[in-house]
Design a protein around this motif. Structure first.
Motif, mmCIF file in Angstrom:
data_model
loop_
_atom_site.group_PDB
_atom_site.id
_atom_site.type_symbol
_atom_site.label_atom_id
_atom_site.label_comp_id
_atom_site.label_asym_id
_atom_site.label_seq_id
_atom_site.Cartn_x
_atom_site.Cartn_y
_atom_site.Cartn_z
ATOM 1 N N GLU A 264 39.705 72.423 -82.470
ATOM 2 C CA GLU A 264 40.308 71.437 -81.082
ATOM 3 C C GLU A 264 40.722 72.906 -81.335
ATOM 4 N N ARG B 226 46.753 65.165 -69.339
ATOM 5 C CA ARG B 226 45.933 64.298 -69.800
ATOM 6 C C ARG B 226 46.291 62.791 -69.375
ATOM 7 N N THR C 12 45.963 56.639 -69.894
ATOM 8 C CA THR C 12 45.422 54.520 -69.835
ATOM 9 C C THR C 12 44.339 54.225 -70.874
ATOM 10 N N ASP D 91 33.266 63.632 -70.828
ATOM 11 C CA ASP D 91 33.025 64.258 -69.778
ATOM 12 C C ASP D 91 32.543 65.750 -69.673
ATOM 13 N N GLY E 254 40.941 55.340 -62.911
ATOM 14 C CA GLY E 254 41.508 56.127 -64.482
ATOM 15 C C GLY E 254 40.328 56.128 -65.813
HETATM 16 C C1 LIG Z 1 45.680 65.396 -65.070
HETATM 17 C C2 LIG Z 1 44.632 64.152 -65.405
HETATM 18 C C3 LIG Z 1 44.732 62.506 -65.609
HETATM 19 C C4 LIG Z 1 43.969 61.672 -65.926
HETATM 20 N N1 LIG Z 1 43.972 60.332 -66.217
HETATM 21 C C5 LIG Z 1 43.494 59.833 -66.334
HETATM 22 C C6 LIG Z 1 43.896 58.107 -66.583
HETATM 23 O O1 LIG Z 1 44.328 58.045 -66.007
HETATM 24 N N2 LIG Z 1 42.581 57.889 -67.212
HETATM 25 C C7 LIG Z 1 41.519 58.082 -67.829
HETATM 26 O O2 LIG Z 1 40.695 57.170 -67.582
HETATM 27 N N3 LIG Z 1 40.810 58.946 -67.325
HETATM 28 C C8 LIG Z 1 42.323 59.824 -66.870
HETATM 29 N N4 LIG Z 1 41.842 61.355 -66.440
HETATM 30 C C9 LIG Z 1 40.592 61.751 -67.778
HETATM 31 C C10 LIG Z 1 40.646 62.040 -68.844
HETATM 32 O O3 LIG Z 1 41.550 62.613 -69.481
HETATM 33 C C11 LIG Z 1 38.786 62.124 -68.948
HETATM 34 O O4 LIG Z 1 38.365 61.820 -68.293
HETATM 35 C C12 LIG Z 1 39.378 62.486 -70.868
HETATM 36 O O5 LIG Z 1 39.909 62.559 -71.268
HETATM 37 C C13 LIG Z 1 37.112 62.924 -71.753
HETATM 38 O O6 LIG Z 1 37.830 62.752 -73.031
HETATM 39 P P1 LIG Z 1 36.797 63.856 -73.489
HETATM 40 O O7 LIG Z 1 37.214 64.144 -75.005
HETATM 41 O O8 LIG Z 1 35.449 63.651 -72.879
HETATM 42 O O9 LIG Z 1 37.425 65.472 -72.809
HETATM 43 P P2 LIG Z 1 38.943 65.933 -72.598
HETATM 44 O O10 LIG Z 1 39.760 64.592 -72.958
HETATM 45 O O11 LIG Z 1 38.512 66.836 -72.329
HETATM 46 O O12 LIG Z 1 38.801 66.758 -74.225
HETATM 47 C C14 LIG Z 1 37.984 67.716 -75.255
HETATM 48 C C15 LIG Z 1 38.875 68.175 -75.590
HETATM 49 O O13 LIG Z 1 37.988 70.238 -76.456
HETATM 50 C C16 LIG Z 1 38.939 70.377 -76.684
HETATM 51 N N5 LIG Z 1 38.312 72.233 -76.535
HETATM 52 C C17 LIG Z 1 37.713 72.121 -74.842
HETATM 53 N N6 LIG Z 1 37.366 73.430 -75.492
HETATM 54 C C18 LIG Z 1 37.269 73.317 -76.136
HETATM 55 C C19 LIG Z 1 35.880 74.701 -76.896
HETATM 56 N N7 LIG Z 1 35.607 75.086 -76.890
HETATM 57 N N8 LIG Z 1 36.344 74.409 -78.273
HETATM 58 C C20 LIG Z 1 37.025 74.010 -79.120
HETATM 59 N N9 LIG Z 1 38.153 72.609 -78.628
HETATM 60 C C21 LIG Z 1 37.671 72.356 -77.562
HETATM 61 C C22 LIG Z 1 39.632 70.395 -75.304
HETATM 62 O O14 LIG Z 1 41.591 71.057 -75.374
HETATM 63 C C23 LIG Z 1 40.708 68.955 -75.638
HETATM 64 O O15 LIG Z 1 41.004 68.340 -76.004
HETATM 65 C C24 LIG Z 1 42.416 62.214 -66.326
HETATM 66 C C25 LIG Z 1 42.894 63.539 -66.384
HETATM 67 C C26 LIG Z 1 43.236 64.803 -66.300
HETATM 68 C C27 LIG Z 1 43.023 65.805 -66.321
#
Ligand SMILES: Cc1cc2nc3c(=O)[nH]c(=O)nc-3n(C[C@H](O)[C@H](O)[C@H](O)COP(=O)(O)OP(=O)(O)OC[C@H]3O[C@@H](n4cnc5c(N)ncnc54)[C@H](O)[C@@H]3O)c2cc1C
Length: 388
Positions: A18, A28, A31, A273, A283
């Motif tokens: 991370e 973030r 939900t 994502d 969401g």
């Molecule tokens: C403002 C906002 C509101 C949202 N509201 C909602 C909601 O209400 N409900 C919902 O379901 N979704 C919501 N989303 C979308 C949701 O946050 C994402 O779809 C979800 O978090 C995706 O999860 P993930 O683990 O794939 O990616 P992320 O949550 O983006 O996690 C990726 C992680 O990798 C880390 N990272 C990135 N690059 C690197 C690297 N090179 N090396 C090491 N670590 C790294 C980041 O710091 C992060 O912690 C929202 C998004 C935003 C921006």
């Protein structure tokens, strides 16, 4: 984090990188859907999880023009929890990290940023990373790109991204919440604007949807006009809208909807994502990311234990999760084009679209959006046994 937790729970060695020092970021989603709560139950963690501070949304409601509307009613879902739990994502991630640490194979490295891939021939065999201890080269039989919608892993792997487009961006800010506030978590569709309120206990997390690329115009019109817009959407906020004293309190989320054509390469797989950025409609981004993690763990755990994971195994993960991704994105894009675009361009009285008329006329139909949002298409179940 979910994938790291599940693989460590299945007795495998995992390193989770991370790049930030903690998960305490405002930016973030909040939900936790009924399907994720069901997974917590399957893991035997639900009771403990629900002790964390959260709010419950058994329904999503709001207004379309002047029409009150219940968008979704989770009361009939075949799950233990018939509500969305609103909880800061950092609490959710810390909870998983804490439970991950109970397993020998789990290692979480904070402030460790993946910067590139280690490749041997055409196979990915690890990542380069920076960390407070210096540069790292971490070798692994499988690299999982779970680094979000600006994924460096997918970029370095040269995976091809298909952009699907979105007509809107979102302004994200807070207003205080009073104990006697009569509002529920939900959305307000008004001519030219859409406003979403999420009950976060002592504050409202608010999302104000604007046409794509129009943030400068919003800024140009000024804070007074912005506050007036908020009050016209939710008159109750008249007594506190001046809490927004500076644009610094209003964060811009540029909405992207995309997906990878191929989620994997030899030795590497992307999920969440990083494989498919979702529209904020409904969401569902967290839910899909968690479901991907469960499916990936179910499919790769045994091959990983055996030592190697072939591309055929990684293809199975994509085959399993691409369908729910495509269906969900399709629904979001239809909503974006048929509803959001029209509402944002709207002037005068809004004409309710068919789905709004149906939801109002036939309350049982609220179960359909509840199912799509609360459970998702093709809900996953924990299939990896615990091996301490
Ligand atoms: C403002 C906002 C509101 C949202 N509201 C909602 C909601 O209400 N409900 C919902 O379901 N979704 C919501 N989303 C979308 C949701 O946050 C994402 O779809 C979800 O978090 C995706 O999860 P993930 O683990 O794939 O990616 P992320 O949550 O983006 O996690 C990726 C992680 O990798 C880390 N990272 C990135 N690059 C690197 C690297 N090179 N090396 C090491 N670590 C790294 C980041 O710091 C992060 O912690 C929202 C998004 C935003 C921006």
């Amino acid at each position: 984090m979910m994938l790291g937790f599940l693989l460590a729970r299945a007795g495998l060695d995992v390193v989770v990188l991370e790049k930030h020092a903690d998960f305490l970021r405002d930016f973030r989603g909040d939900t936790i859907h009924p399907s994720t709560l069901e997974l917590m139950h399957e893991l035997g963690l639900l009771d403990e999880f629900l002790k964390l501070p959260h709010q419950r949304a058994p329904q999503l409601s709001g207004r379309f023009g002047h029409l009150p509307l219940t968008l979704a009613d989770f009361g009939h879902l075949p799950t233990r929890c018939k509500f969305i739990a609103l909880m800061p994502q950092w609490d959710f991630l810390n909870f998983l990290a804490e439970h991950g640490r109970r397993y020998r194979g789990f290692r979480l490295m904070m402030r460790a940023e993946a910067t590139g891939l280690i490749e041997e021939g055409s196979r990915v065999v690890g990542v380069h990373a920076t960390s407070p201890q210096g540069d790292l080269a971490i070798r692994s039989p499988l690299v999982m790109g779970c680094d979000g919608r600006h994924s460096i892993v997918r970029e370095k792997a040269g995976l091809v991204v298909e952009a699907l487009g979105a007509p809107m961006d979102v302004l994200w800010f807070r207003l205080s919440r009073r104990p006697d506030d009569s509002l529920a978590t939900g959305g307000f569709f008004l001519p030219g604007r859409i406003f979403v309120t999420l009950n976060r206990g002592d504050y409202w997390q608010c999302a104000y949807v604007i046409p794509k690329g129009s943030v400068e115009e919003v800024h140009r019109k000024g804070l007074l006009a912005f506050r007036a817009d908020i009050v016209s959407a939710v008159p109750m906020f008249d007594d506190r809208v001046d809490e927004i004293a500076d644009w610094d309190q209003v964060k811009l989320l540029t909405v992207a909807v995309d997906r990878l054509k191929r989620w994997y390469r030899s030795g590497l797989l992307c999920i969440g994502d990083a494989a498919h950025a979702m529209s904020p409609i409904g969401g569902v981004g967290i839910n899909l990311a968690v479901q991907d993690a469960v499916a990936a763990a179910n499919i790769v755990a045994e091959p990983l234990r055996a030592g190697t994971v072939g591309e055929d195994v990684l293809a199975k993960v994509q085959a399993r999760r691409e369908f729910p991704t495509r269906v969900t994105q399709r629904i979001q894009i239809v909503m974006q084009e048929r509803v959001i675009r029209n509402v944002l361009a709207g002037q005068g009285e809004l004409k309710p679209p068919l789905f709004v008329k149906l939801l109002r006329a036939f309350p049982f139909m609220r179960r359909i959006p509840a199912r799509i949002l609360g459970l998702g298409v093709r809900p996953e179940h924990i299939g990896t046994p615990e091996r301490a």
